[in-house]
Design a protein around this motif. Structure first.
Motif: not given
Length: 467
Positions: A14-20, A146-150
């Motif tokens: 959540e804290k990483a904008d582009d992913g980790v 990274g963040k998914g759609n859900s």
């Protein structure tokens, strides 16, 4: 990774904008990288919460020996500090300090790598250290997460089953269900497995049917010596009728029902001759013909079928085949058993010759995927001319007899009542030897008998003959 660890990973994402990167995440969370990989796969199974792209990277790591040098100093420095002012013999230094004398200075290079500054080294330096087994190149597979759609930092357990209680209460409307994975492998069903012999038998049977043959009934393992030997114009003193080659029955020991007129004609052609033959000129005995045996070949069935054909008012050409078990008192070896299956083909028509027999044999074996054939003249009491059929066995690296063939003699056919201008060509082969060739088995006892590996039966592929 426990649920709390999964939540920590989600908060990190959540804290990483582009992913980790998963390796970086493992370092931050203070856990092993494989633990993070397991958490990633667990989150993937819950839906589109995260996106994970697999990546691979290479980096250099010190070996155990390289780490030792980086920690304790190079061999040169350790030798220098270990040698007293008065000096030390080389062999004594090795025994006392476990040192390797004659090593080039590499400490500075190893320390650079240990600090993560390996990019400052040239490739030739890395390769030199690798040759000395101080350095190894490691491939690391990781995930870019990274963040998914859900995406959410809270985990809601997905239901895997719709129950009657959910339907009755209506609670299913508020629940999230895990999607079906239609590409997942199902549980292998418990089922039986066909033995390789049965697979090849099915293929043989199909080939005969494709060639227009009719299957003969072969449900009688016990046969009288009359149908097994005498009807085939095989003399009663023939070695094949001895106990060393045939299994005789003690109960019931004798057969009594024979077509009497046909029996008399068989007796006459054996003892006196006839139909252009002088016979064997011996005293033919009904007592020998009555003895019951375990049939030594399925040609006894062919004799019964040809006699039945001869009783028709008008002769009609026929093509018969049979595949069943026969018994012989054989010495067991890599290619022989006392109990095996015989395949037999019989064609009856006007004016058939040895050329017709060779042609149909080539057609038959080509359908089996066996093209390397040889024919060798042979002797059979009931066929003239006769040929043995050989095929090259790739496993044994030699030519192996796979069958016998010939044209039935008039002394066998004419007493049955068949027309004089009718010829009958026939061939027989074992089922086991072609199966050994097809499945690459070198010892027949590994195919049939108590030494068979059942795993071979389970794993054996479907028999597909190269036609």
């Amino acid at each position: 990774m426990a649920d709390t660890g999964v939540l920590e990973l989600l908060r990190l994402i959540e804290k990483a904008d582009d992913g980790v990167d998963s390796v970086d995440a493992a370092s931050r969370l203070g856990v092993d990288h494989q633990v993070v990989v397991g958490a990633v796969k667990s989150l993937q199974s819950l839906g589109d919460i995260i996106s994970a792209e697999q990546r691979s990277s290479k980096h250099w790591e010190l070996t155990e020996e390289g780490s030792e040098i980086a920690k304790q100093g190079s061999y040169e420095a350790r030798v220098f500090s270990a040698v007293p002012l008065e000096g030390l013999a080389q062999s004594a230094g090795r025994r006392s300090q476990g040192l390797q004398i004659g090593f080039f200075t590499v400490l500075e290079k190893l320390l650079l790598l240990q600090k993560g500054s390996g990019s400052q080294l040239e490739d030739k330096d890395k390769n030199e250290l690798k040759k000395r087994k101080l350095l190894s190149e490691v491939t690391v597979k990781s995930y870019w997460i990274g963040k998914g759609n859900s995406f959410s930092t809270t985990i809601t357990k997905q239901e895997t089953e719709l129950t009657p209680e959910m339907i009755a209460s209506g609670s299913w409307k508020e629940k999230k269900f895990k999607p079906y994975n239609f590409e997942a492998m199902g549980v292998a069903p418990d089922c039986g497995h066909l033995h390789p012999l049965m697979k090849v038998r099915t293929q043989f049977r199909q080939i005969f049917l494709e060639m227009g043959f009719t299957e003969m009934p072969t449900n009688n393992f016990i046969e009288s010596s009359f149908w097994n030997f005498d009807s085939l114009f095989q003399p009663q003193q023939h070695p094949a009728r001895d106990q060393h080659d045939t299994f005789f029955l003690s109960d019931p020991a004798l057969s009594h029902e024979f077509p009497q007129d046909y029996l008399e004609r068989v007796k006459r052609v054996h003892s006196e001759g006839g139909y252009g033959s002088q016979g064997y000129m011996y005293d033919w005995k009904i007592e020998e013909a009555q003895k019951n045996i375990l049939r030594t070949h399925t040609t006894a069935v062919s004799a019964r079928m040809l006699y039945k054909l001869a009783q028709q008012e008008k002769f009609t050409p026929v093509k018969y085949f049979s595949i069943d078990r026969v018994f012989r008192n054989e010495t067991l070896d890599a290619t022989h058993l006392a109990e095996f299956h015989q395949i037999e083909g019989v064609v009856a028509d006007y004016g058939l010759t040895l050329g017709d027999l060779m042609g149909i044999l080539h057609q038959f074996f080509t359908k089996l995927g066996i093209t390397k054939l040889r024919f060798k003249p042979a002797y059979n009491p009931y066929t003239e001319p006769s040929m043995e059929v050989f095929s090259y066995h790739e496993g044994l690296k030699k030519w192996v007899e796979v069958g016998n063939s010939g044209v039935f003699r008039p002394e066998m056919l004419l007493p049955m009542g068949l027309p004089e201008d009718v010829s009958v060509i026939a061939w027989g082969l074992s089922l086991e030897r072609p199966t050994m060739i097809k499945y690459g088995i070198n010892n027949i006892r590994e195919l049939v008998g108590h030494k068979v590996n059942l795993q071979m039966v389970y794993d054996g592929p479907i028999c597909r003959l190269d036609s």
